[in-house]
Motif scaffolding. Structure first.
Motif, short mmCIF file in Angstrom:
data_model
loop_
_atom_site.label_atom_id
_atom_site.label_comp_id
_atom_site.label_asym_id
_atom_site.label_seq_id
_atom_site.Cartn_x
_atom_site.Cartn_y
_atom_site.Cartn_z
N THR A 12 34.11 18.29 19.70
CA THR A 12 35.15 18.13 20.73
C THR A 12 36.48 18.68 20.23
N GLY A 13 36.80 18.42 18.96
CA GLY A 13 38.02 18.97 18.39
C GLY A 13 38.01 20.48 18.40
N HIS A 14 36.89 21.09 18.10
CA HIS A 14 36.77 22.55 18.15
C HIS A 14 37.01 23.06 19.57
N ARG A 15 36.46 22.38 20.55
CA ARG A 15 36.63 22.82 21.94
C ARG A 15 38.08 22.72 22.38
N ILE A 16 38.77 21.65 21.93
CA ILE A 16 40.20 21.51 22.29
C ILE A 16 40.99 22.67 21.70
N VAL A 17 40.74 23.01 20.44
CA VAL A 17 41.46 24.12 19.81
C VAL A 17 41.10 25.44 20.47
N ASP A 18 39.82 25.68 20.70
CA ASP A 18 39.39 26.96 21.28
C ASP A 18 39.95 27.18 22.67
N LYS A 19 40.12 26.09 23.43
CA LYS A 19 40.65 26.23 24.79
C LYS A 19 42.16 26.47 24.78
N ASN A 20 42.81 26.21 23.64
CA ASN A 20 44.27 26.34 23.56
C ASN A 20 44.68 27.20 22.36
N LEU A 21 43.91 28.25 22.10
CA LEU A 21 44.14 29.07 20.90
C LEU A 21 45.55 29.64 20.84
N GLU A 22 46.16 29.91 22.01
CA GLU A 22 47.50 30.49 22.01
C GLU A 22 48.55 29.55 21.44
N LEU A 23 48.23 28.27 21.32
CA LEU A 23 49.18 27.31 20.76
C LEU A 23 49.12 27.24 19.24
N PHE A 24 48.07 27.79 18.64
CA PHE A 24 47.82 27.62 17.21
C PHE A 24 47.99 28.94 16.44
N GLU A 25 48.18 28.77 15.14
CA GLU A 25 48.29 29.91 14.23
C GLU A 25 47.36 29.70 13.04
N GLU A 26 47.20 30.73 12.25
CA GLU A 26 46.42 30.60 11.02
C GLU A 26 47.25 29.87 9.96
N VAL A 27 46.59 29.14 9.10
CA VAL A 27 47.25 28.44 8.01
C VAL A 27 47.58 29.42 6.91
N THR A 28 48.83 29.39 6.45
CA THR A 28 49.29 30.31 5.40
C THR A 28 49.29 29.62 4.04
N PRO A 29 49.36 30.38 2.95
CA PRO A 29 49.47 29.76 1.62
C PRO A 29 50.67 28.83 1.50
N GLN A 30 51.77 29.16 2.19
CA GLN A 30 52.94 28.30 2.16
C GLN A 30 52.66 26.97 2.84
N ASP A 31 51.87 27.01 3.93
CA ASP A 31 51.49 25.77 4.61
C ASP A 31 50.66 24.88 3.69
N VAL A 32 49.75 25.49 2.94
CA VAL A 32 48.91 24.73 2.01
C VAL A 32 49.78 24.09 0.94
N CYS A 33 50.77 24.83 0.45
CA CYS A 33 51.69 24.30 -0.55
C CYS A 33 52.48 23.12 0.02
N SER A 34 52.95 23.27 1.25
CA SER A 34 53.72 22.19 1.90
C SER A 34 52.84 20.96 2.12
N PHE A 35 51.59 21.19 2.51
CA PHE A 35 50.65 20.08 2.71
C PHE A 35 50.45 19.32 1.40
N ARG A 36 50.26 20.06 0.31
CA ARG A 36 50.06 19.44 -1.00
C ARG A 36 51.29 18.63 -1.41
N GLU A 37 52.47 19.19 -1.22
CA GLU A 37 53.71 18.50 -1.59
C GLU A 37 53.89 17.22 -0.77
N PHE A 38 53.57 17.30 0.52
CA PHE A 38 53.72 16.12 1.39
C PHE A 38 52.79 15.01 0.93
N GLU A 39 51.52 15.35 0.65
CA GLU A 39 50.55 14.34 0.25
C GLU A 39 50.92 13.73 -1.11
N ASN A 40 51.39 14.54 -2.03
CA ASN A 40 51.80 14.02 -3.34
C ASN A 40 52.99 13.08 -3.20
N LYS A 41 53.94 13.48 -2.39
CA LYS A 41 55.12 12.64 -2.18
C LYS A 41 54.74 11.33 -1.48
#
Length: 367
Positions: free
Chosen positions: A170-199
């Motif tokens: 169901t989550g895949h279908r929600i994303v696929d139906k609204n692809l124009e709202l989403f972007e690919e995850v970048t290395p900077q996003d991964v770094c920010s995710f890691r920093e947020f979780e550590n903090k």
């Protein structure tokens, strides 16, 4: 697992699109200090940075009061009244509450599934969201601070949007139906995710081992803490009402005025109420407030073999919303020998009686 990025500027449009999948419920501010899951018309009222809601999301799946069937005595028949449940979306569910639903699943979706709970779980869409702990949170000690599954989508905060984990078809279908709202995850996003979780991990108040807690609770049944804290307890059941995993219910037959027809209903019950232990013959197997108080601590710290967790997910609601100011974590740490037993003032002496909305331990302006 699939990962996509939801830019911050697309957040409200995403929420509007979720309404296409069912009635949308999300955390909103209901008073100066409190939040709750409510149906959302204006998506700009959705609160993203809340600590906890008054009621857990279990209320959408295990209803506080539910009609099971109608009966007719003279005709010796009954008619089930399972509602025609429409699809719905619960947005903004924290990881601890997702685990709360998984715990309820082990009870109501076992080898004898509860049809009333099952139909709502099948119709409900869960969208989780990341959070930061306050002093009442201890989900890290319960290993419920990060959910691997149990959601359709999960949003993790980034400086400029959200990293989205896709958890179900169901989550895949929600994303696929609204692809124009989403972007690919970048290395900077991964770094920010890691920093947020550590903090976020460092922000938890307690970092200790509770592995032997359930055994110590059984061994310390004569500890003075039980008398001190149960004496303060109002036996109001507020801790059960706000708990994501309390699952006790009472069943009642409610006759109509004709004395021949009526309905059978079930509603939430509380192990802190004196009538909870009443059985046939007028016997009560938990007649004292202390015995009921102790039972809740034993129950919440029991081990669930299917999940490898306790029945407590560390959300902090029972302490935060307790009108008597009883701190669940402090009491557990007393049993563990990590904190000295302290007895708060009696409610009748120093704490104003303002009902369940009054919480002497709330953070005030920090909310």
């Amino acid at each position: 697992m699939r990962y996509v990025k939801l830019p911050k500027e697309n957040t409200y449009e995403f929420l509007e699109r979720l309404k296409e999948w069912g009635k949308l419920y999300a955390p909103v501010k209901v008073s100066e200090k409190f939040y709750d899951f409510r149906e959302v018309d204006d998506v700009r009222k959705v609160e993203f940075n809340y600590n906890r809601t008054i009621m857990p999301p279990k209320k959408f799946f295990f209803l506080p009061r539910e009609k099971l069937f109608e009966f007719n005595i003279s005709e010796a028949e009954y008619r089930e009244t399972i509602e025609n449940v429409e699809p719905f979306v619960v947005f903004g569910v924290h990881a601890c509450d997702i685990f709360g639903l998984k715990i309820l699943d082990t009870i109501y979706l076992d080898e004898l599934p509860d049809k009333y709970y099952k139909v709502r779980r099948e119709k409900g869409i869960i969208v989780g969201i990341s959070c930061v702990p306050d002093e009442y949170c201890f989900c890290n000690l319960r290993e419920t601070d990060f959910a691997d599954d149990g959601f359709d989508l999960f949003l993790h905060e980034l400086p400029d949007g959200w990293l989205v984990r896709v958890g179900t078809p169901t989550g895949h279908r929600i994303v696929d139906k609204n692809l124009e709202l989403f972007e690919e995850v970048t290395p900077q996003d991964v770094c920010s995710f890691r920093e947020f979780e550590n903090k976020r991990h460092q922000m938890f108040r307690y970092h200790e081992d509770w592995a032997d807690l359930r055994y110590l609770l059984e061994l310390e049944t004569e500890h003075p803490m039980w008398d001190e804290q149960s004496d303060i307890c109002l036996a109001c059941g507020n801790c059960n009402t706000t708990c994501p995993t309390c699952r006790c219910f009472d069943v009642q037959d409610v006759p109509n005025i004709d004395g021949n027809t009526g309905v059978r209903v079930r509603r939430w019950d509380s192990c802190q109420l004196v009538r909870h232990g009443m059985v046939a013959g007028g016997h009560n197997f938990r007649p004292t407030k202390k015995s009921r108080f102790m039972n809740r601590y034993m129950c919440k710290n029991a081990y669930i073999e299917q999940l490898g967790l306790s029945y407590c997910v560390g959300c902090g609601r029972c302490s935060y919303f307790c009108p008597a100011g009883i701190n669940f974590v402090r009491n557990l740490r007393v049993i563990l020998g990590l904190e000295e037993a302290t007895c708060p003032p009696r409610v009748s002496e120093e704490i104003p009686k303002k009902g369940f909305a009054y919480t002497p331990s709330v953070r005030g302006d920090e909310l």
